[in-house]
Design an enzyme around this catalytic site. Sequence first.
Site, PDB file in Angstrom:
ATOM      1  N   ALA A  23      60.826   9.358  50.255  1.00 13.19           N
ATOM      2  CA  ALA A  23      60.020  10.587  50.229  1.00 13.19           C
ATOM      3  C   ALA A  23      59.009  10.488  49.092  1.00 13.19           C
ATOM      4  O   ALA A  23      59.268   9.849  48.073  1.00 13.19           O
ATOM      5  CB  ALA A  23      60.910  11.817  50.029  1.00 13.19           C
ATOM      6  N   GLY A  25      56.272  12.889  46.709  1.00  9.96           N
ATOM      7  CA  GLY A  25      55.797  14.199  46.293  1.00  9.96           C
ATOM      8  C   GLY A  25      54.578  14.060  45.405  1.00  9.96           C
ATOM      9  O   GLY A  25      54.048  12.956  45.216  1.00  9.96           O
ATOM     10  N   GLY A  26      54.118  15.174  44.863  1.00  3.64           N
ATOM     11  CA  GLY A  26      52.919  15.147  44.044  1.00  3.64           C
ATOM     12  C   GLY A  26      53.091  14.411  42.740  1.00  3.64           C
ATOM     13  O   GLY A  26      52.125  13.910  42.161  1.00  3.64           O
ATOM     14  N   ALA A  28      56.048  12.171  42.051  1.00  3.11           N
ATOM     15  CA  ALA A  28      56.876  10.966  42.100  1.00  3.11           C
ATOM     16  C   ALA A  28      57.196  10.590  43.535  1.00  3.11           C
ATOM     17  O   ALA A  28      57.006  11.382  44.467  1.00  3.11           O
ATOM     18  CB  ALA A  28      58.168  11.198  41.320  1.00  3.11           C
ATOM     19  N   ASP A 153      63.690  26.519  42.485  1.00  5.78           N
ATOM     20  CA  ASP A 153      63.106  25.948  43.699  1.00  5.78           C
ATOM     21  C   ASP A 153      64.186  25.704  44.745  1.00  5.78           C
ATOM     22  O   ASP A 153      64.211  24.667  45.407  1.00  5.78           O
ATOM     23  CB  ASP A 153      62.385  24.640  43.364  1.00  5.78           C
ATOM     24  CG  ASP A 153      61.429  24.201  44.473  1.00  5.78           C
ATOM     25  OD1 ASP A 153      61.108  25.030  45.342  1.00  5.78           O
ATOM     26  OD2 ASP A 153      61.016  23.023  44.462  1.00  5.78           O
TER      27      ASP A 153
END
Length: 365
Positions: A23, A25-26, A28, A153
């Site tokens: 996956a 993300g912004g 990592a 989150d």
Amino acid sequence: MSRAEESEPVVLAGRYRLLEALATGGMATVYLARQRGRAGFARTVAIKRMHPHFAGQHDFKALFIDEARLAARITHPNVVQTLDVVEDDDELFIVMEYIRGLPLSQLQKLADLGHGIPVDVACSIALNALSGLHSAHEAKDEAGHPLGIVHRDVSPQNILVGVDGVARLIDFGVAKAVSQLHTTREGELRGKLAYMAPEQIRGGVADRQTDVFSAAVVIWQTIAGRRLFVGNNDGELIYRLLEAAVVAPSTHRQGVPAELDRIVMKGLSRDRSVRYATALEMAHDLEESVAFASQRSRLGPRRGARRAEGAQQSTESADGAGIPARRPGHARRSAGDPRVVPEHLARPGEDPADLPGCRRSDERA
């Protein structure tokens, strides 16, 4: 992972071989990796590798290290374990326990192809997530002082459901602690808007009750099979979070017990005096009130009976969270055999563990 990386495997810190990207993300990318050690030691791990253009920026490095430091203080079967944080030359990465499974968000999409996630499975996932969340809230530092961790989150993307039937919290990247080294700028919203508590949106202090609200949103959606708060833009979404009427999940799905409706709606209360004060309180209510949600229902008397007999036993986390630990396999003993991917979501002759996105922990480098 690029073709160059495939032809020439990347090895970090001389002992972590990256196998494939799981996956991105912004901040990592998470990789499946193989750790090598002395005397033939090897194990599969997950590596959260900071993007190179952030590794040299102090603020981003501080956030990243904060995440590892906080997550490492949480030891509980319903939280993915952080094993190490490594800074090597220009590399910064977190080494985590590798769990073969799917994020709840992906499981929900697969369920949409069938008949939805069974209610008993949804309850088991909820119970696991609340248990892990409470252990985070109760985590302490080396001196035994409460860290005051708030996840901030809690969302389907950050609940990993393993093929062992156990749900675990992941990604403390926007978590906040009273002792956090890197301080979030005042008034800055962190997390996913559609799961935020009303007081969090209004600029109030994020605490364990805001995490409880977020968890209740996730539980509502897992049961109802649809998003709870939707809007064409952030303004409309904020209005719905703050003002729109919220209906019980049974409105959208038959067979949901009234007690389950009551529990979810209490968790979603905009009135903090009505909402559960802790994730533990909500977990206990769920386990006591909804019979098929109890992961110990086939293992002996229910909690109330044990208390009456004066023989209650619980397994606490290393943080002293005070909630029974959910050991791998317990979820399978619940009514309905709540495995990570129910049989009806797989095509005939297909192993549910081989559905798209399921990750295997028995791969070899």
